[in-house]
Design a protein around this motif. Structure first.
Motif, PDB file in Angstrom:
ATOM      1  N   LYS A  37      61.927 -19.821   8.759  1.00  0.00           N
ATOM      2  CA  LYS A  37      62.441 -21.129   9.182  1.00  0.00           C
ATOM      3  C   LYS A  37      63.566 -21.556   8.253  1.00  0.00           C
ATOM      4  CE  LYS A  37      61.154 -25.750  10.356  1.00  0.00           C
ATOM      5  NZ  LYS A  37      60.247 -26.815  10.458  1.00  0.00           N
ATOM      6  N   GLU A  38      64.561 -22.216   8.820  1.00  0.00           N
ATOM      7  CA  GLU A  38      65.680 -22.681   7.977  1.00  0.00           C
ATOM      8  C   GLU A  38      65.541 -24.174   7.709  1.00  0.00           C
ATOM      9  OE1 GLU A  38      69.368 -20.920   8.981  1.00  0.00           O
ATOM     10  OE2 GLU A  38      70.554 -22.330   7.773  1.00  0.00           O
ATOM     11  N   PHE A  39      65.737 -24.557   6.465  1.00  0.00           N
ATOM     12  CA  PHE A  39      65.626 -25.968   6.074  1.00  0.00           C
ATOM     13  C   PHE A  39      66.981 -26.442   5.573  1.00  0.00           C
ATOM     14  CE2 PHE A  39      61.538 -24.058   5.719  1.00  0.00           C
ATOM     15  CZ  PHE A  39      60.613 -25.024   6.070  1.00  0.00           C
ATOM     16  N   LEU A  89      68.559 -19.939  -1.317  1.00  0.00           N
ATOM     17  CA  LEU A  89      67.152 -19.852  -1.756  1.00  0.00           C
ATOM     18  C   LEU A  89      66.319 -19.297  -0.604  1.00  0.00           C
ATOM     19  CD1 LEU A  89      64.690 -20.439  -3.603  1.00  0.00           C
ATOM     20  CD2 LEU A  89      64.724 -22.805  -2.740  1.00  0.00           C
ATOM     21  N   PHE A  90      65.759 -18.135  -0.838  1.00  0.00           N
ATOM     22  CA  PHE A  90      64.887 -17.484   0.147  1.00  0.00           C
ATOM     23  C   PHE A  90      63.470 -17.467  -0.422  1.00  0.00           C
ATOM     24  CE2 PHE A  90      68.323 -15.214   2.435  1.00  0.00           C
ATOM     25  CZ  PHE A  90      69.326 -15.200   1.472  1.00  0.00           C
ATOM     26  N   ILE A  91      62.521 -17.906   0.383  1.00  0.00           N
ATOM     27  CA  ILE A  91      61.119 -17.746  -0.040  1.00  0.00           C
ATOM     28  C   ILE A  91      60.405 -16.991   1.079  1.00  0.00           C
ATOM     29  CG2 ILE A  91      58.998 -18.892  -0.771  1.00  0.00           C
ATOM     30  CD1 ILE A  91      60.627 -21.255  -1.725  1.00  0.00           C
ATOM     31  N   HIS A  92      60.075 -15.741   0.817  1.00  0.00           N
ATOM     32  CA  HIS A  92      59.376 -14.965   1.842  1.00  0.00           C
ATOM     33  C   HIS A  92      57.879 -15.028   1.575  1.00  0.00           C
ATOM     34  CE1 HIS A  92      57.596 -11.462   3.826  1.00  0.00           C
ATOM     35  NE2 HIS A  92      58.480 -11.750   4.768  1.00  0.00           N
ATOM     36  N   VAL A  93      57.149 -15.589   2.542  1.00  0.00           N
ATOM     37  CA  VAL A  93      55.702 -15.704   2.387  1.00  0.00           C
ATOM     38  C   VAL A  93      55.055 -14.823   3.450  1.00  0.00           C
ATOM     39  CG1 VAL A  93      53.770 -17.336   2.231  1.00  0.00           C
ATOM     40  CG2 VAL A  93      56.099 -18.117   1.758  1.00  0.00           C
ATOM     41  N   PRO A  94      54.217 -13.863   3.059  1.00  0.00           N
ATOM     42  CA  PRO A  94      53.603 -12.996   4.059  1.00  0.00           C
ATOM     43  C   PRO A  94      52.880 -13.817   5.134  1.00  0.00           C
ATOM     44  CG  PRO A  94      53.057 -12.245   1.833  1.00  0.00           C
ATOM     45  CD  PRO A  94      53.783 -13.543   1.688  1.00  0.00           C
ATOM     46  N   ASP A  95      53.033 -13.395   6.361  1.00  0.00           N
ATOM     47  CA  ASP A  95      52.382 -14.047   7.513  1.00  0.00           C
ATOM     48  C   ASP A  95      52.849 -15.476   7.773  1.00  0.00           C
ATOM     49  OD1 ASP A  95      50.828 -11.701   7.787  1.00  0.00           O
ATOM     50  OD2 ASP A  95      49.437 -12.470   6.255  1.00  0.00           O
ATOM     51  N   HIS A 126      54.544 -32.391 -15.365  1.00  0.00           N
ATOM     52  CA  HIS A 126      55.758 -33.142 -15.708  1.00  0.00           C
ATOM     53  C   HIS A 126      56.960 -32.387 -15.169  1.00  0.00           C
ATOM     54  CE1 HIS A 126      52.650 -34.271 -18.673  1.00  0.00           C
ATOM     55  NE2 HIS A 126      53.101 -35.484 -18.376  1.00  0.00           N
ATOM     56  N   HIS A 127      57.234 -32.595 -13.910  1.00  0.00           N
ATOM     57  CA  HIS A 127      58.337 -31.900 -13.245  1.00  0.00           C
ATOM     58  C   HIS A 127      59.321 -32.911 -12.685  1.00  0.00           C
ATOM     59  CE1 HIS A 127      55.509 -28.236 -12.504  1.00  0.00           C
ATOM     60  NE2 HIS A 127      56.021 -28.253 -13.714  1.00  0.00           N
ATOM     61  N   MET A 128      60.616 -32.578 -12.761  1.00  0.00           N
ATOM     62  CA  MET A 128      61.623 -33.480 -12.218  1.00  0.00           C
ATOM     63  C   MET A 128      61.852 -33.215 -10.729  1.00  0.00           C
ATOM     64  SD  MET A 128      62.734 -35.091 -15.128  1.00  0.00           S
ATOM     65  CE  MET A 128      63.753 -36.180 -14.240  1.00  0.00           C
ATOM     66  N   GLY A 129      61.568 -32.014 -10.287  1.00  0.00           N
ATOM     67  CA  GLY A 129      61.933 -31.621  -8.930  1.00  0.00           C
ATOM     68  C   GLY A 129      60.937 -32.058  -7.875  1.00  0.00           C
ATOM     69  N   ASN A 130      61.284 -31.742  -6.627  1.00  0.00           N
ATOM     70  CA  ASN A 130      60.451 -32.127  -5.483  1.00  0.00           C
ATOM     71  C   ASN A 130      60.130 -30.925  -4.608  1.00  0.00           C
ATOM     72  OD1 ASN A 130      60.557 -35.035  -5.952  1.00  0.00           O
ATOM     73  ND2 ASN A 130      62.749 -34.750  -5.584  1.00  0.00           N
ATOM     74  N   ASN A 131      59.087 -31.083  -3.825  1.00  0.00           N
ATOM     75  CA  ASN A 131      58.693 -30.050  -2.885  1.00  0.00           C
ATOM     76  C   ASN A 131      59.684 -30.039  -1.711  1.00  0.00           C
ATOM     77  OD1 ASN A 131      57.473 -28.505  -0.953  1.00  0.00           O
ATOM     78  ND2 ASN A 131      55.707 -29.880  -0.652  1.00  0.00           N
ATOM     79  N   LEU A 132      60.374 -28.961  -1.531  1.00  0.00           N
ATOM     80  CA  LEU A 132      61.395 -28.890  -0.476  1.00  0.00           C
ATOM     81  C   LEU A 132      60.779 -28.816   0.920  1.00  0.00           C
ATOM     82  CD1 LEU A 132      63.753 -26.316  -2.241  1.00  0.00           C
ATOM     83  CD2 LEU A 132      64.293 -28.720  -1.790  1.00  0.00           C
ATOM     84  N   PHE A 149      66.529 -22.004   2.574  1.00  0.00           N
ATOM     85  CA  PHE A 149      67.010 -23.349   2.278  1.00  0.00           C
ATOM     86  C   PHE A 149      68.528 -23.273   2.158  1.00  0.00           C
ATOM     87  CE2 PHE A 149      62.713 -22.753   1.004  1.00  0.00           C
ATOM     88  CZ  PHE A 149      62.062 -23.900   1.449  1.00  0.00           C
ATOM     89  N   ASN A 150      69.206 -23.951   3.086  1.00  0.00           N
ATOM     90  CA  ASN A 150      70.656 -23.753   3.153  1.00  0.00           C
ATOM     91  C   ASN A 150      71.486 -24.827   2.445  1.00  0.00           C
ATOM     92  OD1 ASN A 150      70.785 -25.979   4.818  1.00  0.00           O
ATOM     93  ND2 ASN A 150      70.858 -24.799   6.725  1.00  0.00           N
TER      94      ASN A 150
END
Ligand code: GP9
Ligand code: MN
Length: 653
Positions: A542-544, A532-538, A568-574, A314-315
């Motif tokens: 992708k860059e967002f 922010l890097f999220i490495h998910v196996p398999d 109760h979260h303020m954030g959003n799914n990127l 996420f850039n």
């Protein structure tokens, strides 16, 4: 008259003995904890005092010694005993001596394990202190009884004294009152003058933002710390208790309910990480402007650049921290709420309940642990972590000495030792690691200055680049180790930065990485951007470029793990493909198209609105919706924290 003065001098001698004894006990604590007076002796103190009064020299050395403050504090707690008749005075002083000795001993034992002092937050949470692994007995030695030694002698002496003397001879009340008041005034001067000097020279932040109990102690001494801590507790929870009105509670609840009513988008990423471990790493002062950059032909972060290709990257993510710095970043990432406008939520509201990441994972059968190779008391972590839902906290005490780089063991060693600890966790697990090496002022030992930077930017920037380059190498070692241990393939691994470097300004030699360094947008890019890097196996890399912040990390991860409930979260799914918005803690807002730079007075009209495609300012009205979002979300989040609302909503569910 002569008799009057004789009894008064007896009373003063007794009082003097008390002050010296308790003063000595405070220096005993310093010795045991290797703090304060161990660095600055009493002889030096008298020398400086002489210089201050006679030659009018600077007061700073005296203030640093904290001896004056400490003796001032002893006098302030006891001057009133001079108002009493001798016998009563002696009894009062014995009781006071006992109480103060007990506090000093309790702090000593507590310090041996936590490197912290007993604060009101600690006392209120004493039941939850499961992190005290070893028993109190191990921390206590018989030599510690030295603290009560004087009392063992003084009590029989007192009995003897009472038997031998009559109760009749006392100085008259007026004389006692005058002496007591004089002592009180002297105590107040000794205590407050050095503190006043400290505040005058820019130290007010320490009391406003209270980073850690030990930092306050270094200025106020032990008794001063307890006084301040009690005052702060009363101020926050009793006198100026931030009452959240019934209307604000209702509004906050309605806001979350409305947000939760929007159906969540089931993207192709939904459940892609189901049942996997989560290893989330917060990197100190890691900013996005160094990612994928080369300087003099050298990649600054080669390992992270490689990881980027294989990860969801996420850039356009920004830190949302305020004065709670690292703790604010941890807080936002693990609760999806905004940090507080002043002070750290970890320090001010350590006992609140949240829909936190560790607690949610725990409810889903995960083992949870936090890792940070530094003092457990810093940012109140050892109090906060169990409360957030971490089963275990590995602090500096749980790491082998290793190689020191910067504040603590270097990140490379930290990652390696932490991986060994991961192996003993029950899978699936959530592990949260806080790296530390790239902390301000970023100076690295010569052997880790591996980039050839010559005359790049200024010295600050060069130091920063060397230290983040080292951390990148540590990340590379960590990834290799996870692979070797068979953890890489079944774990989601996240890296993100906690906050800015602290000195990057647009238009300076440090800002060479800003896309256009002379405007507010250039400043935004160098100051607030974190990777922010999220490495998910398999899952393919992708860059967002959706705008986001630390509060979005948790909703994004929960989507990947397929755990989506009405939290109760303020954030959003990127990952949801919608447009992004990030609210900064100081009121500015950025979307994918606009940037609203707020003014200090948080008045819409005094802010500036930028169009991101043209990089030009546009009418502030265009940014009005952004402004309204920021005002609404920040105040709701603050109310939630001040009123501990989530815990109450959880209970009434
Ligand atoms: C130490 C670390 C300090 O534990 O968290 O970080 P800071 O808040 O100063 O960035
Ligand atoms: Mn930090």
């Amino acid at each position: 008259m002569k008799k009057q003065f004789k009894t008064l001098s007896i009373s003063l001698i007794i009082y003097g003995i008390f002050v010296v004894l308790v003063g000595w006990k405070l220096t005993w604590f310093s010795d045991q904890s290797d703090t304060l007076f161990s660095q600055f002796g009493i002889v030096d103190m008298f020398k400086h005092m002489y210089e201050f009064f006679i030659n009018n020299e600077s007061f700073s050395p005296l203030r640093k010694g904290v001896l004056l403050v400490s003796f001032g504090a002893v006098i302030l707690t006891s001057f009133w005993t001079l108002f009493l008749k001798v016998r009563k005075q002696i009894i009062a002083l014995l009781i006071l001596n006992f109480i103060l000795s007990f506090i000093i001993l309790a702090d000593t034992i507590y310090f041996r394990y936590f490197e912290d002092l007993i604060s009101s937050a600690v006392l209120l949470q004493i039941k939850q202190m499961s992190s005290l692994g070893s028993s109190v007995g191990d921390l206590f030695s018989w030599n510690d009884f030295i603290i009560f030694f004087d009392l063992i002698l003084l009590i029989p002496l007192t009995i003897l004294f009472f038997k031998k003397t009559s109760n009749k001879s006392n100085a008259n009340p007026a004389l006692r009152l005058a002496t007591g008041l004089l002592a009180g005034a002297a105590g107040a001067w000794l205590f407050f003058y050095p503190l006043h000097d400290f505040v005058q020279k820019g130290g007010a932040y320490l009391f406003d933002k209270t980073l850690s109990s030990m930092r306050v102690y270094e200025v106020t001494g032990l008794l001063g710390f307890h006084g301040f801590d009690t005052y702060k507790y009363l101020d926050e929870y009793v006198l100026n208790k931030k009452e959240v009105s019934a209307k604000d509670r209702k509004d906050a609840k309605a806001w979350f309910d409305e947000k939760n009513e929007i159906p969540s988008i089931k993207t192709p990423y939904f459940k892609k990480a189901e049942g996997k471990n989560l290893i989330m790493v917060q990197l100190e002062a890691y900013q996005s402007f160094i990612i994928d950059k080369s300087i003099n032909g050298q990649e600054i972060t080669p390992n992270l650049n490689k990881l980027k290709k294989e990860s969801l990257y996420f850039n356009d993510i920004h830190h949302q921290t305020a004065s709670g710095r690292t703790s604010d970043a941890e807080f936002a990432a693990n609760t999806s709420l905004y940090p507080l406008p002043t002070g750290s939520a970890y320090v001010r509201y350590p006992r609140n309940g949240y829909d936190s990441l560790p607690s949610i994972f725990k409810q889903n059968g995960y083992d949870t642990a936090a890792f940070h190779a530094y003092k457990p008391g810093f940012w109140n972590r050892y109090i906060v972590y169990p409360n957030l839902g971490f089963n275990e906290f590995h602090s500096i005490e749980d790491y082998k000495e290793g190689e020191q780089v910067g504040w603590a063991i270097g990140d490379e060693d930290f990652f390696l030792q932490s991986t060994d600890k991961l192996k003993s966790m029950k899978e699936p697990f959530y592990s949260f690691m806080i790296a530390l090496t790239s902390h301000y002022p970023y100076t690295m030992p010569a052997k880790y200055q591996n980039l050839k930077l010559d005359d790049v930017g200024d010295a600050n920037l060069r130091n920063y680049l060397q230290s983040v380059h080292y951390v990148d190498k540590a990340v590379g070692t960590f990834i290799d180790k996870l692979k070797k241990e068979g953890l890489w393939e079944n774990s989601v691994v996240v890296f993100y930065g906690d906050h800015d470097t602290g000195y990057m300004q647009a238009n300076t030699k440090s800002s060479i990485f800003a896309r256009k360094d002379a405007d507010a947008l250039g400043e935004l890019e160098v100051k607030d951007g974190i990777p922010l890097f999220i490495h998910v196996p398999d899952v393919e890399g992708k860059e967002f470029d959706k705008a986001g912040g630390q509060v979005d990390i948790m909703p994004t991860l929960l989507h990947l793990f397929g755990i989506e409930k009405e939290y109760h979260h303020m954030g959003n799914n990127l990952l949801d493909g919608k447009k992004g918005t990030v609210v900064f803690r100081y009121g500015s807002v950025k979307t994918d198209d606009l940037y609203y730079k707020s003014s200090y007075d948080l008045n819409l009209q005094n802010g500036t609105c930028y169009d991101l495609s043209s990089r030009e300012t546009v009418s502030v009205e265009k940014c009005q919706p952004l402004y309204e979002t920021s005002v609404e979300e920040l105040s709701i989040s603050d109310d939630v924290i001040y009123g501990n609302l989530i815990e109450q909503w959880q209970k009434t569910k």
